[in-house]
Write a protein that holds these residues in place. Structure first.
Motif, PDB file in Angstrom:
ATOM      1  N   ARG A 122       0.888   4.057  -3.001  1.00 42.88           N
ATOM      2  CA  ARG A 122       0.631   5.480  -2.764  1.00 42.88           C
ATOM      3  C   ARG A 122       1.780   6.356  -3.247  1.00 42.88           C
ATOM      4  O   ARG A 122       1.561   7.421  -3.817  1.00 42.88           O
ATOM      5  CB  ARG A 122       0.363   5.730  -1.284  1.00 42.88           C
ATOM      6  N   GLU A 173       0.838  -1.202   0.000  1.00 35.80           N
ATOM      7  CA  GLU A 173       0.000   0.000   0.000  1.00 35.80           C
ATOM      8  C   GLU A 173       0.870   1.249   0.000  1.00 35.80           C
ATOM      9  O   GLU A 173       0.595   2.212  -0.724  1.00 35.80           O
ATOM     10  CB  GLU A 173      -0.941  -0.004   1.207  1.00 35.80           C
ATOM     11  N   ASP A 178       0.474   6.731  -7.033  1.00 41.78           N
ATOM     12  CA  ASP A 178      -0.530   7.691  -6.593  1.00 41.78           C
ATOM     13  C   ASP A 178      -1.913   7.052  -6.468  1.00 41.78           C
ATOM     14  O   ASP A 178      -2.930   7.648  -6.804  1.00 41.78           O
ATOM     15  CB  ASP A 178      -0.571   8.899  -7.531  1.00 41.78           C
ATOM     16  N   LYS A 179      -1.939   5.802  -5.979  1.00 40.65           N
ATOM     17  CA  LYS A 179      -3.188   5.071  -5.762  1.00 40.65           C
ATOM     18  C   LYS A 179      -3.292   4.721  -4.290  1.00 40.65           C
ATOM     19  O   LYS A 179      -2.305   4.350  -3.661  1.00 40.65           O
ATOM     20  CB  LYS A 179      -3.223   3.773  -6.569  1.00 40.65           C
ATOM     21  N   ALA A 180      -4.500   4.831  -3.750  1.00 40.13           N
ATOM     22  CA  ALA A 180      -4.732   4.497  -2.352  1.00 40.13           C
ATOM     23  C   ALA A 180      -5.978   3.634  -2.237  1.00 40.13           C
ATOM     24  O   ALA A 180      -7.000   3.932  -2.852  1.00 40.13           O
ATOM     25  CB  ALA A 180      -4.900   5.762  -1.530  1.00 40.13           C
TER      26      ALA A 180
END
Length: 126
Positions: free
Chosen positions: A87, A83, A91-93
């Motif tokens: 991030r 995770e 740039d993904k959460a």
């Protein structure tokens, strides 16, 4: 997940990343709600380092679940690390609930692949 706080010499401490970070702490609390995983909450409160967190997990859980909790420790830490990378680099959460479901699915896959202690931990009555 705040990767810029609680640093030593410009690097995030492992305790902060895997236990103290609000995101990580919420994830551990979510996992603690599963069958036979309640001892996680006690270990979180008393952690002084990532090693002491793992050691405390082993101390407070029943002996018959220690191998399963140890596998769960690895699985959750690996998920937190993935995770973090998602991030930072993509740039993904993912929300806590989604990551929690992923961990449970992954634990089930491990159990089907032969992780008997993990299967015993999560799918036997408390």
């Amino acid at each position: 997940m705040d990767v810029h706080r609680y640093t030593i010499y410009g690097t995030v401490t492992s305790l902060h990343l895997f236990v103290e970070c609000p995101f990580s702490s919420q994830l551990w609390c979510s996992v603690a709600l599963w069958n036979n995983c309640g001892s996680i909450v006690v270990a979180i409160r008393e952690a002084a380092s990532i090693n002491s967190f793992h050691e405390r997990l082993m101390e407070v859980c029943p002996p018959e679940h220690r191998k399963g909790i140890s596998s769960m420790f690895i699985l959750v830490c690996h998920s937190i690390w993935r995770e973090r990378n998602s991030r930072i680099f993509q740039d993904k959460a993912f929300p806590i609930g989604q990551l929690s479901c992923f961990i449970k699915d992954e634990a089930q896959a491990w159990a089907f692949a032969g992780a008997k202690a993990l299967k015993k931990l999560l799918w036997e009555p408390p």
